[in-house]
Design a protein around this motif. Structure first.
Motif, PDB file in Angstrom:
ATOM      1  N   UNK A 145      81.663 107.698   3.153  1.00  0.00           N
ATOM      2  CA  UNK A 145      80.824 108.536   2.761  1.00  0.00           C
ATOM      3  C   UNK A 145      81.098 109.553   1.883  1.00  0.00           C
ATOM      4  N   UNK A 146      82.287 109.989   1.853  1.00  0.00           N
ATOM      5  CA  UNK A 146      82.709 111.251   0.884  1.00  0.00           C
ATOM      6  C   UNK A 146      82.708 110.434  -0.652  1.00  0.00           C
ATOM      7  N   UNK A 147      83.023 109.393  -0.911  1.00  0.00           N
ATOM      8  CA  UNK A 147      82.852 108.727  -1.980  1.00  0.00           C
ATOM      9  C   UNK A 147      81.304 108.636  -2.433  1.00  0.00           C
ATOM     10  N   UNK A 148      80.488 107.834  -1.530  1.00  0.00           N
ATOM     11  CA  UNK A 148      79.268 108.044  -1.901  1.00  0.00           C
ATOM     12  C   UNK A 148      78.546 109.065  -2.481  1.00  0.00           C
ATOM     13  N   UNK A 149      78.676 110.366  -1.295  1.00  0.00           N
ATOM     14  CA  UNK A 149      78.184 111.506  -1.771  1.00  0.00           C
ATOM     15  C   UNK A 149      78.614 112.102  -2.917  1.00  0.00           C
ATOM     16  N   UNK A 150      79.918 111.952  -3.197  1.00  0.00           N
ATOM     17  CA  UNK A 150      80.353 112.634  -4.625  1.00  0.00           C
ATOM     18  C   UNK A 150      79.461 112.155  -5.802  1.00  0.00           C
ATOM     19  N   UNK A 180      75.994 117.686   1.881  1.00  0.00           N
ATOM     20  CA  UNK A 180      77.218 116.678   2.162  1.00  0.00           C
ATOM     21  C   UNK A 180      77.917 116.923   3.498  1.00  0.00           C
ATOM     22  N   UNK A 181      78.195 118.341   3.584  1.00  0.00           N
ATOM     23  CA  UNK A 181      78.774 118.415   4.988  1.00  0.00           C
ATOM     24  C   UNK A 181      77.773 118.015   6.306  1.00  0.00           C
ATOM     25  N   UNK A 182      76.545 118.491   6.102  1.00  0.00           N
ATOM     26  CA  UNK A 182      75.689 118.183   7.061  1.00  0.00           C
ATOM     27  C   UNK A 182      75.541 116.712   7.311  1.00  0.00           C
ATOM     28  N   UNK A 183      75.701 116.113   6.133  1.00  0.00           N
ATOM     29  CA  UNK A 183      75.392 114.823   6.299  1.00  0.00           C
ATOM     30  C   UNK A 183      76.553 113.817   6.904  1.00  0.00           C
ATOM     31  N   UNK A 184      77.845 114.379   6.651  1.00  0.00           N
ATOM     32  CA  UNK A 184      79.047 114.052   7.205  1.00  0.00           C
ATOM     33  C   UNK A 184      79.035 114.114   8.789  1.00  0.00           C
ATOM     34  N   UNK A 185      78.357 115.372   9.154  1.00  0.00           N
ATOM     35  CA  UNK A 185      78.322 115.763  10.457  1.00  0.00           C
ATOM     36  C   UNK A 185      77.231 115.006  11.246  1.00  0.00           C
ATOM     37  N   UNK A 186      76.128 114.715  10.461  1.00  0.00           N
ATOM     38  CA  UNK A 186      75.311 114.057  11.228  1.00  0.00           C
ATOM     39  C   UNK A 186      75.640 112.627  11.201  1.00  0.00           C
ATOM     40  N   UNK A 187      76.202 112.001  10.285  1.00  0.00           N
ATOM     41  CA  UNK A 187      76.577 110.757  10.259  1.00  0.00           C
ATOM     42  C   UNK A 187      77.755 110.485  11.676  1.00  0.00           C
ATOM     43  N   UNK A 188      78.694 111.271  11.604  1.00  0.00           N
ATOM     44  CA  UNK A 188      79.524 111.362  12.574  1.00  0.00           C
ATOM     45  C   UNK A 188      78.904 111.461  14.030  1.00  0.00           C
ATOM     46  N   UNK A 189      77.995 112.337  14.320  1.00  0.00           N
ATOM     47  CA  UNK A 189      77.144 112.563  15.459  1.00  0.00           C
ATOM     48  C   UNK A 189      76.395 111.132  15.856  1.00  0.00           C
ATOM     49  N   UNK A 190      75.833 110.679  14.835  1.00  0.00           N
ATOM     50  CA  UNK A 190      75.081 109.410  15.094  1.00  0.00           C
ATOM     51  C   UNK A 190      75.875 108.237  15.429  1.00  0.00           C
ATOM     52  N   UNK A 191      77.056 108.201  14.678  1.00  0.00           N
ATOM     53  CA  UNK A 191      77.758 106.885  15.242  1.00  0.00           C
ATOM     54  C   UNK A 191      78.746 106.965  16.005  1.00  0.00           C
ATOM     55  N   UNK A 192      79.394 108.211  16.383  1.00  0.00           N
ATOM     56  CA  UNK A 192      80.096 108.338  17.424  1.00  0.00           C
ATOM     57  C   UNK A 192      79.510 108.460  18.691  1.00  0.00           C
ATOM     58  N   UNK A 193      78.275 109.234  18.866  1.00  0.00           N
ATOM     59  CA  UNK A 193      78.051 109.585  20.162  1.00  0.00           C
ATOM     60  C   UNK A 193      76.653 108.730  20.372  1.00  0.00           C
ATOM     61  N   UNK A 194      75.963 108.369  19.489  1.00  0.00           N
ATOM     62  CA  UNK A 194      75.002 107.299  19.667  1.00  0.00           C
ATOM     63  C   UNK A 194      75.015 106.072  19.197  1.00  0.00           C
ATOM     64  N   UNK A 195      76.258 105.700  18.922  1.00  0.00           N
ATOM     65  CA  UNK A 195      76.753 104.236  18.748  1.00  0.00           C
ATOM     66  C   UNK A 195      75.663 103.700  17.420  1.00  0.00           C
ATOM     67  N   UNK A 196      75.232 104.451  16.640  1.00  0.00           N
ATOM     68  CA  UNK A 196      74.139 104.071  15.412  1.00  0.00           C
ATOM     69  C   UNK A 196      75.198 103.178  14.441  1.00  0.00           C
ATOM     70  N   UNK A 197      74.323 102.321  13.826  1.00  0.00           N
ATOM     71  CA  UNK A 197      74.717 101.593  12.744  1.00  0.00           C
ATOM     72  C   UNK A 197      75.155 102.628  11.534  1.00  0.00           C
TER      73      UNK A 197
END
Length: 132
Positions: A41-46, A86-103
């Motif tokens: 995600x860091x690379x994609x966002x950059x 991008x920071x919000x994107x990283x945080x949202x992605x982390x929360x969705x994957x880690x806590x909600x097991x989202x793809x």
């Protein structure tokens, strides 16, 4: 009708291209190559921030900076505001994957959609103020 809403339409269309670039880069790095989703995600966002700055400056807001200082100011403001997104994107992605097991790819699309909805107004009112 197009000319009345040209700036918004162009922003929307280039936004779709930018989002596609970000999602495709993320997908390739994460799903195909196997990078950890946060690193991908860091690379994609950059990549998408650099692409977005270029098309917003040239084709959407059509700004012309007369001095190097003005160009640097505009670029730094753009990167700072987009880095917040991008920071919000990283945080949202982390929360969705880690806590909600989202793809990861689906989470990236969902979070990105929410963040992209505010970028036009920030870009138009704060960064590319001197648009046509």
């Amino acid at each position: 009708m197009y000319y009345k809403f040209e700036e918004f339409i162009d922003y929307f269309l280039f936004g779709l291209v930018t989002a596609s670039i970000s999602i495709l880069a993320f997908y390739v790095l994460n799903e195909m190559i196997g990078w950890h989703y946060l690193i991908a995600n860091v690379v994609a966002v950059t990549v998408s921030i650099l692409f977005s700055y270029t098309v917003n400056k040239r084709y959407v807001f059509k700004t012309h900076t007369k001095t190097r200082k003005a160009f640097i100011r505009e670029f730094v403001l753009f990167v700072l505001f987009r880095s917040t997104g991008a920071a919000l994107d990283m945080f949202g992605l982390f929360v969705m994957v880690r806590f909600f097991s989202a793809n990861p790819t689906l989470a990236k699309i969902g979070v990105g959609t929410v963040i992209a909805s505010t970028n036009y107004f920030v870009s138009r009112r704060l960064i590319f103020k001197n648009h046509k």
